[in-house]
Write an enzyme that holds these catalytic residues in place. Structure first.
Site, PDB file in Angstrom:
ATOM      1  CD  GLU A   1      -3.414  -9.558   4.889  1.00  0.00           C
ATOM      2  OE1 GLU A   1      -3.644 -10.540   4.175  1.00  0.00           O
ATOM      3  OE2 GLU A   1      -2.578  -9.555   5.809  1.00  0.00           O
TER       4      GLU A   1
ATOM      5  CB  SER B   1      -0.902   0.032   1.236  1.00  0.00           C
ATOM      6  OG  SER B   1      -1.731  -1.094   1.235  1.00  0.00           O
TER       7      SER B   1
ATOM      8  N   GLY C   1      -4.076   2.138  -2.431  1.00  0.00           N
ATOM      9  CA  GLY C   1      -4.647   1.296  -1.381  1.00  0.00           C
ATOM     10  C   GLY C   1      -5.402   0.177  -2.064  1.00  0.00           C
TER      11      GLY C   1
HETATM   12  N1  CAA Z   1      -3.294 -14.174  -8.640  1.00  0.00           N
HETATM   13  C1  CAA Z   1      -2.462 -14.022  -9.707  1.00  0.00           C
HETATM   14  N2  CAA Z   1      -2.553 -13.011 -10.587  1.00  0.00           N
HETATM   15  C2  CAA Z   1      -3.514 -12.086 -10.376  1.00  0.00           C
HETATM   16  C3  CAA Z   1      -4.409 -12.165  -9.278  1.00  0.00           C
HETATM   17  C4  CAA Z   1      -4.273 -13.274  -8.412  1.00  0.00           C
HETATM   18  N3  CAA Z   1      -5.060 -13.426  -7.348  1.00  0.00           N
HETATM   19  N4  CAA Z   1      -5.247 -11.093  -9.328  1.00  0.00           N
HETATM   20  C5  CAA Z   1      -4.898 -10.398 -10.415  1.00  0.00           C
HETATM   21  N5  CAA Z   1      -3.851 -10.970 -11.029  1.00  0.00           N
HETATM   22  C6  CAA Z   1      -3.202 -10.551 -12.269  1.00  0.00           C
HETATM   23  C7  CAA Z   1      -4.262 -10.510 -13.375  1.00  0.00           C
HETATM   24  O1  CAA Z   1      -4.423 -11.781 -13.962  1.00  0.00           O
HETATM   25  C8  CAA Z   1      -3.693  -9.468 -14.319  1.00  0.00           C
HETATM   26  O2  CAA Z   1      -2.732 -10.048 -15.185  1.00  0.00           O
HETATM   27  P1  CAA Z   1      -3.142 -10.417 -16.731  1.00  0.00           P
HETATM   28  O3  CAA Z   1      -3.519  -9.123 -17.373  1.00  0.00           O
HETATM   29  O4  CAA Z   1      -1.893 -11.036 -17.267  1.00  0.00           O
HETATM   30  O5  CAA Z   1      -4.291 -11.377 -16.645  1.00  0.00           O
HETATM   31  C9  CAA Z   1      -2.964  -8.511 -13.398  1.00  0.00           C
HETATM   32  O6  CAA Z   1      -2.717  -9.205 -12.169  1.00  0.00           O
HETATM   33  C10 CAA Z   1      -3.788  -7.278 -13.119  1.00  0.00           C
HETATM   34  O7  CAA Z   1      -4.995  -7.711 -12.530  1.00  0.00           O
HETATM   35  P2  CAA Z   1      -6.329  -6.837 -12.542  1.00  0.00           P
HETATM   36  O8  CAA Z   1      -6.571  -6.311 -13.917  1.00  0.00           O
HETATM   37  O9  CAA Z   1      -7.399  -7.646 -11.895  1.00  0.00           O
HETATM   38  O10 CAA Z   1      -5.873  -5.608 -11.621  1.00  0.00           O
HETATM   39  P3  CAA Z   1      -6.713  -4.411 -11.031  1.00  0.00           P
HETATM   40  O11 CAA Z   1      -5.856  -3.208 -11.106  1.00  0.00           O
HETATM   41  O12 CAA Z   1      -8.072  -4.378 -11.637  1.00  0.00           O
HETATM   42  O13 CAA Z   1      -6.787  -4.776  -9.464  1.00  0.00           O
HETATM   43  C11 CAA Z   1      -7.795  -5.614  -7.450  1.00  0.00           C
HETATM   44  C12 CAA Z   1      -7.478  -5.832  -8.951  1.00  0.00           C
HETATM   45  C13 CAA Z   1      -8.491  -6.914  -7.059  1.00  0.00           C
HETATM   46  C14 CAA Z   1      -8.704  -4.444  -7.236  1.00  0.00           C
HETATM   47  C15 CAA Z   1      -6.464  -5.451  -6.688  1.00  0.00           C
HETATM   48  O14 CAA Z   1      -5.870  -4.199  -6.935  1.00  0.00           O
HETATM   49  C16 CAA Z   1      -6.625  -5.624  -5.192  1.00  0.00           C
HETATM   50  O15 CAA Z   1      -6.677  -6.748  -4.682  1.00  0.00           O
HETATM   51  N6  CAA Z   1      -6.670  -4.489  -4.427  1.00  0.00           N
HETATM   52  C17 CAA Z   1      -6.643  -4.556  -2.972  1.00  0.00           C
HETATM   53  C18 CAA Z   1      -5.242  -4.526  -2.489  1.00  0.00           C
HETATM   54  C19 CAA Z   1      -5.060  -5.113  -1.130  1.00  0.00           C
HETATM   55  O16 CAA Z   1      -5.641  -6.148  -0.780  1.00  0.00           O
HETATM   56  N7  CAA Z   1      -4.181  -4.491  -0.345  1.00  0.00           N
HETATM   57  C20 CAA Z   1      -3.843  -4.984   0.926  1.00  0.00           C
HETATM   58  C21 CAA Z   1      -2.526  -4.447   1.318  1.00  0.00           C
HETATM   59  S1  CAA Z   1      -1.554  -5.609   2.234  1.00  0.00           S
HETATM   60  C22 CAA Z   1      -2.094  -5.510   3.828  1.00  0.00           C
HETATM   61  O17 CAA Z   1      -3.091  -4.950   4.170  1.00  0.00           O
HETATM   62  C23 CAA Z   1      -1.226  -6.285   4.744  1.00  0.00           C
HETATM   63  C24 CAA Z   1      -1.203  -5.799   6.134  1.00  0.00           C
HETATM   64  O18 CAA Z   1      -0.343  -5.037   6.486  1.00  0.00           O
HETATM   65  C25 CAA Z   1      -2.189  -6.345   7.121  1.00  0.00           C
END
Ligand code: CAA
Length: 384
Positions: free
Chosen positions: A363, A126, A131
């Site tokens: 997360e 992040s 985010g």
């Molecule tokens: N596994 C493998 N590859 C993945 C994937 C997965 N689960 N999800 C996406 N990808 C790949 C996609 O296949 C894509 O690649 P291709 O074009 O080759 O197919 C690429 O990644 C981009 O994916 P998207 O187009 O789906 O990306 P997006 O920009 O639309 O984002 C989202 C998707 C689900 C919104 C993502 O940004 C997301 O999960 N956001 C939330 C982030 C998050 O959870 N942050 C937490 C921070 S960590 C934390 O909180 C820890 C802590 O300290 C407690």
């Protein structure tokens, strides 16, 4: 779900329960109040194998499965949700990430210490402007000779100031969006890497959450995990397992809320009888127990799918979405059952509400879990 808990699962759950009651319960209120990190307790958890539960024994881990891990995180979080998230980040983001995608050299240099609890890890994805929109990475990693030079800021990093090792996602090529992001292992003490700000939080107050700053921070090429451009996939796939951990943490908070409510309902008398005999209270207890059990099934199912090597992203998001909502509602119900006593510190339930809320945010917020679930549903050609 087609599995039952094994003898090992039950033993792990019992060991985590005993540790939580004996080592974490004393002082949990004070640590929360004073925002003190549980250093000794985390070291002790490491000594028992709880900081690298799914890491193979050859790399110093406990060699257990994800179901064992979820059971343990629930038990730890039932007593101390701050310890739960410290443990979860180290296990399912940092150790899992290095074990699954790291080289033998990276495992030798970092995994053993992380898995045994000698060192602690953090996961830095992040940023101030990245985010939910995680691929919008502004932190840059420029290749220079045999090194990368990192510049940028990371936000909301759990374990950020206490970690010895941080996995940092950064853009190696901003023009390529998600495909221009890479992951680096950065050691504490590397020049140019510092803690910029420590957050004061509503809940999980004894875990540390900080901003990290990278200013011309030089990281060797050998510390890049996977190929250049693979960092976003790394982060997304690692977070799938992380979400099982946070679901389990939420479950622990929800179960603690129910435990406290059952105790109080039996003790507290009103209208000449224990309030447990009032239907208004009984219905709340019944609803809490039912949703908690459903959240547990979802969480264990996601863990089990991961253990089977099957696709589990949708299940992990469902588990996190439902368990976090259950935790917030269970904590609210517990406060209502306790009445005025629930609103003050004496009965712990106010802490459960403060701790529960973050499980709907980190997360991946609940909204992001819905995005992941909906995308997965729409992609399925022949859902079972
Ligand atoms: N596994 C493998 N590859 C993945 C994937 C997965 N689960 N999800 C996406 N990808 C790949 C996609 O296949 C894509 O690649 P291709 O074009 O080759 O197919 C690429 O990644 C981009 O994916 P998207 O187009 O789906 O990306 P997006 O920009 O639309 O984002 C989202 C998707 C689900 C919104 C993502 O940004 C997301 O999960 N956001 C939330 C982030 C998050 O959870 N942050 C937490 C921070 S960590 C934390 O909180 C820890 C802590 O300290 C407690």
């Amino acid at each position: 779900m087609t599995f039952a808990l094994s003898e090992t699962h039950r033993m792990v759950r019992q060991a985590a329960r005993e540790f939580a009651e004996e080592q974490l319960a004393p002082g949990a209120v004070e640590r929360d109040e004073q925002a003190v990190f549980p250093y000794e307790q985390i070291k002790a958890l490491g000594g028992l194998g709880f900081m690298g539960m799914m890491v193979p024994e050859e790399w110093g881990g406990a060699g257990l499965d994800t179901v064992s891990y979820a059971l343990a995180v629930e038990e730890i979080s039932r007593v101390d949700a701050s310890a739960g998230v410290i443990m979860s980040v180290n296990n399912s983001l940092v150790c899992f990430g290095i074990n699954t995608y790291g080289t033998a050299d990276q495992k030798e240099r970092y995994l053993r210490d992380l898995a045994t609890g000698r060192k602690l890890g953090a996961f830095a994805l992040s940023e101030p402007e990245a985010g939910s929109d995680a691929s919008n990475q502004r932190t840059a990693a420029a290749a220079a000779g045999g090194e990368y030079v990192l510049n940028g800021v990371k936000n909301w990093i759990t374990n950020g100031s206490t970690a010895d090792i941080v996995l940092v996602m950064a853009a190696t090529d901003r023009t390529r969006g998600p495909k221009g992001i890479s992951t680096f292992i950065v050691e504490k003490g590397t020049p140019g890497f510092s803690v910029a700000r420590k957050e004061k939080k509503l809940g999980i107050r004894s875990s540390d959450t900080v901003s990290l700053s990278f200013q011309d921070c030089r990281v060797p090429l050998a510390n890049r995990i996977g190929a250049e451009g693979e960092g976003f996939r790394f982060a997304m796939s690692t977070l799938e397992g992380g979400r099982v951990g946070i679901a389990a943490q939420a479950l622990g908070i929800a179960q603690a809320s129910l435990d406290a409510s059952l105790r109080y309902a039996r003790e507290r008398k009103a209208f000449g009888k224990p309030i447990a005999e009032l239907q208004a209270i009984q219905f709340k207890l019944a609803d809490m127990a039912t949703t908690i059990e459903a959240a547990r099934m979802l969480t264990l199912q996601a863990a089990w799918l991961k253990d089977q090597g099957r696709s589990f992203g949708q299940a992990a998001s469902m588990a996190k979405l439902y368990a976090s909502k259950t935790a917030v509602q269970a904590a609210l119900d517990a406060i209502q059952i306790h009445g005025g006593y629930g609103y003050v510190q004496e009965y712990l339930v106010e802490r459960y509400l403060r701790d529960a809320k973050i499980t709907e945010i980190y997360e991946g917020t609940s909204e992001i879990q819905r995005v992941v679930i909906a995308r997965s549903l729409l992609k399925e050609e022949h859902p079972d």
